[in-house]
Motif scaffolding. Sequence first.
Motif, short mmCIF file in Angstrom:
data_model
loop_
_atom_site.label_atom_id
_atom_site.label_comp_id
_atom_site.label_asym_id
_atom_site.label_seq_id
_atom_site.Cartn_x
_atom_site.Cartn_y
_atom_site.Cartn_z
N PRO A 390 -7.52 -6.72 -47.91
CA PRO A 390 -6.22 -5.56 -49.20
C PRO A 390 -4.79 -6.22 -48.70
O PRO A 390 -4.29 -6.67 -47.63
CB PRO A 390 -6.58 -4.32 -48.84
N ASP A 391 -3.67 -6.78 -49.47
CA ASP A 391 -2.57 -6.93 -50.03
C ASP A 391 -1.90 -5.89 -48.83
O ASP A 391 -0.48 -5.40 -49.89
CB ASP A 391 -2.07 -7.40 -51.07
N ARG A 392 -1.65 -5.78 -47.61
CA ARG A 392 -0.94 -4.97 -47.26
C ARG A 392 0.29 -6.10 -45.76
O ARG A 392 -0.55 -6.67 -45.00
CB ARG A 392 -1.26 -3.76 -46.37
N HIS A 393 1.01 -5.49 -45.93
CA HIS A 393 1.26 -6.85 -44.88
C HIS A 393 2.52 -5.86 -44.02
O HIS A 393 3.45 -4.98 -44.62
CB HIS A 393 2.90 -7.54 -45.77
N THR A 394 2.76 -6.36 -42.26
CA THR A 394 3.61 -5.29 -41.51
C THR A 394 4.22 -6.61 -41.22
O THR A 394 4.08 -8.07 -40.57
CB THR A 394 2.28 -4.71 -40.83
N ALA A 395 4.94 -5.73 -40.04
CA ALA A 395 6.08 -6.83 -39.67
C ALA A 395 6.30 -6.16 -39.12
O ALA A 395 6.57 -4.51 -38.65
CB ALA A 395 6.88 -7.86 -40.49
N SER A 396 7.11 -7.02 -36.96
CA SER A 396 7.64 -5.22 -36.24
C SER A 396 8.19 -6.09 -35.24
O SER A 396 8.34 -7.70 -35.36
CB SER A 396 6.21 -4.74 -35.20
N TYR A 468 8.09 -1.22 -36.37
CA TYR A 468 7.23 -1.23 -37.56
C TYR A 468 7.79 -1.03 -38.93
O TYR A 468 7.93 -0.11 -39.03
CB TYR A 468 5.88 -0.79 -37.04
N VAL A 469 7.45 -2.02 -39.66
CA VAL A 469 7.51 -1.19 -41.13
C VAL A 469 6.09 -2.02 -41.83
O VAL A 469 5.33 -3.04 -41.28
CB VAL A 469 8.91 -2.08 -41.71
N SER A 477 8.57 -7.03 -46.47
CA SER A 477 8.20 -6.88 -45.44
C SER A 477 9.01 -7.56 -44.27
O SER A 477 9.85 -6.59 -43.38
CB SER A 477 6.55 -7.05 -45.28
N ALA A 478 9.32 -8.77 -43.89
CA ALA A 478 10.31 -9.25 -43.18
C ALA A 478 12.08 -8.89 -43.30
O ALA A 478 12.88 -8.54 -42.33
CB ALA A 478 10.39 -10.75 -43.92
N ARG A 479 12.16 -8.48 -45.08
CA ARG A 479 13.65 -7.94 -45.43
C ARG A 479 13.82 -5.99 -44.73
O ARG A 479 14.86 -5.77 -44.21
CB ARG A 479 14.19 -7.97 -46.82
N LEU A 480 12.30 -5.27 -45.06
CA LEU A 480 13.14 -4.18 -44.55
C LEU A 480 13.03 -4.41 -42.98
O LEU A 480 14.11 -3.71 -42.82
CB LEU A 480 11.53 -3.16 -45.16
N LEU A 481 12.35 -5.16 -41.99
CA LEU A 481 12.29 -4.99 -41.09
C LEU A 481 13.86 -5.54 -40.47
O LEU A 481 14.19 -4.89 -39.49
CB LEU A 481 11.30 -6.02 -40.28
#
Length: 521
Positions: A390-396, A468-469, A477-481
Amino acid sequence: MERHWEIEQLMVRSGVGFGTSGARGTVAAMTDEVCYAYTLAFLQHLEQQGQTGPGKLAIAGDLRSSTVRIMAAVATAARSRGYQVINSGFVPSPALALYGMSNGLPAIMVTGSHIPDDRNGLKFNTPSGEILKSDETAIRAQMVAIPASRFDRAGSLSVPPELPKVDPAAFERYVRRYLDFFPAGCLDGFRVGIYEHSSVASKVLKRVLTTLGAEVIALGYSERFVPVDTEAIRAEDRVLARRWSTEYRLDSVVSTDGDGDRPMVSDENGDWIRGDVAGILCARYLGADTVVTPVSSNTAVEKTGAFSEVLRTRIGSPFVIEAMNRACREGAKTVVGYEANGGFLTATRIDREERSLSPLPTRDAVIVVLILLRLARESGGVSRLVASLPDRHTASDRIQGFPAEWARLKLDSLSPNGADDPGGFVEIFGIGGSPVGSDITDGLRVTFENGEIIHLRPSGNAPEIRCYVESDSEQRSARLLAHCLRTLESWKEDFMHRSPPGAEDRVAGQPVDQRGLRSRT
């Protein structure tokens, strides 16, 4: 003459305290005497619980410059209580744990995992596996007797001890675990780069991958210890993986952190795959019905619908193991766990293709590498595996030099309550809209109305705060992080010049604004 120390007091006095599965501190603080005391406390705890096995202790270590000295201090303490010491040499943490469990022995791994070379640690394993929080509590309460004549004023052993000759049994047992489970030739034709840096798992990876048919190219070896953190991969390591993938026409670049319990696996383009994404793919491959993972992991695990039950815990392998054990007691058949750092754990025997894999309830990296490479060879590439989820992307990432107590006080001052937001969370992080839910299982994890997630957590191992976002796109996600890290940096700047939120103010009776920050004067 003897000195008597209670470990709880020693933690305060020395600055060496418990992190995940053991004690960690600066190398300067981890004197021979302190390591000797911690080893005695661990062994005394096992003796009180009747878990000492046949009177042997297995030890091993990672490749830090301080590891051999600390291994010698551990061995000296064990011998003082009558234990025979088995020196497993430089092997991954899960290899030592597996050897101890297979032979009913306690084991101590000297490692600081992913933290810098000026720090180290002791990772404790009972004959049943790594220690849990209940074991930690009991160890902290131990009173140990230290023979003062063995140590000089600096806490160093007066007579430098020698380690026993290296026994290769732990290394061979670990390698055989995977060669017996994965079919011969299952990686034929795959070109894999092993990013060696200072990982103690490099030799294991070379042996297993080549035996299973992969063409292996060793890359990036370092004599100096490199603190690779699989949750906060360095920019230079991203550049290296992409360059190597093109230069050597690789199907994947693989590696681990320093002690080999956290994996790094790239796709064919050299882009590293997040550990919580890898965990979902591994759990699905192994046919798990119950998956245990910390609250910080990607929510795609629920959205796949592939598992009967997904259990969320605090961050840290002891919490994952405790939840896996509960699931087993309650009748779950195939129980696995994983963390966002990529470490993968198995609580039950896995049967697949007429082959069996015994339980290994501690973080492991090699199983993740092998599963992803086998799946990628069958599906046409690692990137296709990731695209199947599923299209969910995390970044930390993390902000270092951020005292944990300051971070906790700051997070306590925030109160995300949807439209009613007295703590100012919308003001600070409101780029995802209004909060619709929060979780304080470990740190502060806030879900916004558009489905985006921000999770802030003080580290349990180092003076840093982790972020973690999660969102529906990698770019978002990259921008949010980046936005969150800028905010955390501003907090750090404020803390460099002021007291932590609420600390002096509670004493002096001064007002604090809604975000927990004093007004500038």
